[in-house]
Design an enzyme around this catalytic site. Sequence first.
Site, mmCIF file in Angstrom:
data_model
loop_
_atom_site.group_PDB
_atom_site.id
_atom_site.type_symbol
_atom_site.label_atom_id
_atom_site.label_comp_id
_atom_site.label_asym_id
_atom_site.label_seq_id
_atom_site.Cartn_x
_atom_site.Cartn_y
_atom_site.Cartn_z
ATOM 1 N N ALA A 1 8.985 6.092 7.291
ATOM 2 C CA ALA A 1 7.742 5.076 7.301
ATOM 3 C C ALA A 1 6.718 3.459 6.603
ATOM 4 C CB ALA A 1 7.400 5.552 4.989
ATOM 5 N N ILE A 2 5.788 3.584 6.388
ATOM 6 C CA ILE A 2 4.190 2.415 6.363
ATOM 7 C C ILE A 2 4.312 1.868 4.938
ATOM 8 C CG2 ILE A 2 3.104 0.438 7.835
ATOM 9 C CD1 ILE A 2 3.911 1.901 10.586
ATOM 10 N N THR B 1 7.863 6.252 -2.856
ATOM 11 C CA THR B 1 8.962 6.340 -1.286
ATOM 12 C C THR B 1 10.293 5.793 -1.556
ATOM 13 O OG1 THR B 1 8.761 3.866 -0.634
ATOM 14 C CG2 THR B 1 7.130 4.906 0.806
ATOM 15 N N TYR B 2 11.489 6.330 -1.184
ATOM 16 C CA TYR B 2 12.727 6.240 -1.393
ATOM 17 C C TYR B 2 13.312 4.968 -0.427
ATOM 18 C CZ TYR B 2 17.873 7.371 -0.899
ATOM 19 O OH TYR B 2 18.965 7.303 -1.113
ATOM 20 N N HIS B 3 14.077 4.181 -1.279
ATOM 21 C CA HIS B 3 15.167 3.874 -0.311
ATOM 22 C C HIS B 3 16.315 3.748 -0.158
ATOM 23 C CE1 HIS B 3 11.461 1.960 1.477
ATOM 24 N NE2 HIS B 3 11.044 1.130 0.567
ATOM 25 N N ILE C 1 8.576 -1.152 6.668
ATOM 26 C CA ILE C 1 8.449 0.156 7.534
ATOM 27 C C ILE C 1 10.066 0.667 7.464
ATOM 28 C CG2 ILE C 1 7.584 -0.671 9.770
ATOM 29 C CD1 ILE C 1 9.328 -0.468 11.747
ATOM 30 N N GLY D 1 1.428 -1.301 0.126
ATOM 31 C CA GLY D 1 0.458 -0.224 -0.070
ATOM 32 C C GLY D 1 0.865 0.901 -0.254
ATOM 33 N N CYS E 1 5.310 10.088 -0.355
ATOM 34 C CA CYS E 1 3.663 9.478 -0.104
ATOM 35 C C CYS E 1 2.629 10.384 -0.328
ATOM 36 C CB CYS E 1 3.775 9.700 1.287
ATOM 37 S SG CYS E 1 5.438 8.214 1.996
#
Length: 224
Positions: A146-147, A75-77, A160, A71, A177
């Site tokens: 973030a989740i 996002t960034y990682h 997360i 969901g 997000c």
Amino acid sequence: MTTQWAISEGLVDYPQAVAAMESRAAAIAAGNAPELVWLLEHPPLYTRGASAQEGDLRDPTRFPVFDTQRGGQFTYHGPGQRVAYVMLDLTKRGRDVKQFVCSLENWIIGTLADFNIKGERRAGRVGVWVDRTRPGGQLREDKIAAIGVRLKRWVSYHGISLNVEPDLSHFGGITPCGVTDPGLGVTSLADLGYLVSMHDVDVALKAAFERSFGLVERADPPLQ
């Protein structure tokens, strides 16, 4: 109920990690493997969640972009960010998705509390936030974690991401997000002035997880 706890060293390839996570989640659902929390870091990349708006990908050539079934939105990682993939069997923990997400938020909030950081949840904004509004000033709240989760046969996967010491400028390639309010941004432990090691964060994550979800036991990560 004991959950396995694994930590990968170095940077883990995203597609390989997702494949390993999906395989483990299926094995848990089939009753062939125990629950697992898997801590790791990824190379710089963006992920596109199920609710992502294409306009929120500001710089599509900056880093690789991966579609994901979790969901959420973009996002960034990347290095300096602790990702925790959470593969838990909700048939054994109550089939309440809203409560599960709340428990994940509580886990992060408890972790931050060990560093004397007040993490907070906000209605309508999944994740954990830090209030940085100065007295008499305009609202400023920054997201520190973030989740994004998905359930299949009532087993969770994805999880997360907690910003420890990532390059925050890398968030500039997306609208994180989908949040566009100028008073809302992104922060990290380092940005807040807390220069702690990833090991220290992992210790705090483990302690807070056990308070919220139960005991864990160390195990090898799915990818060596």
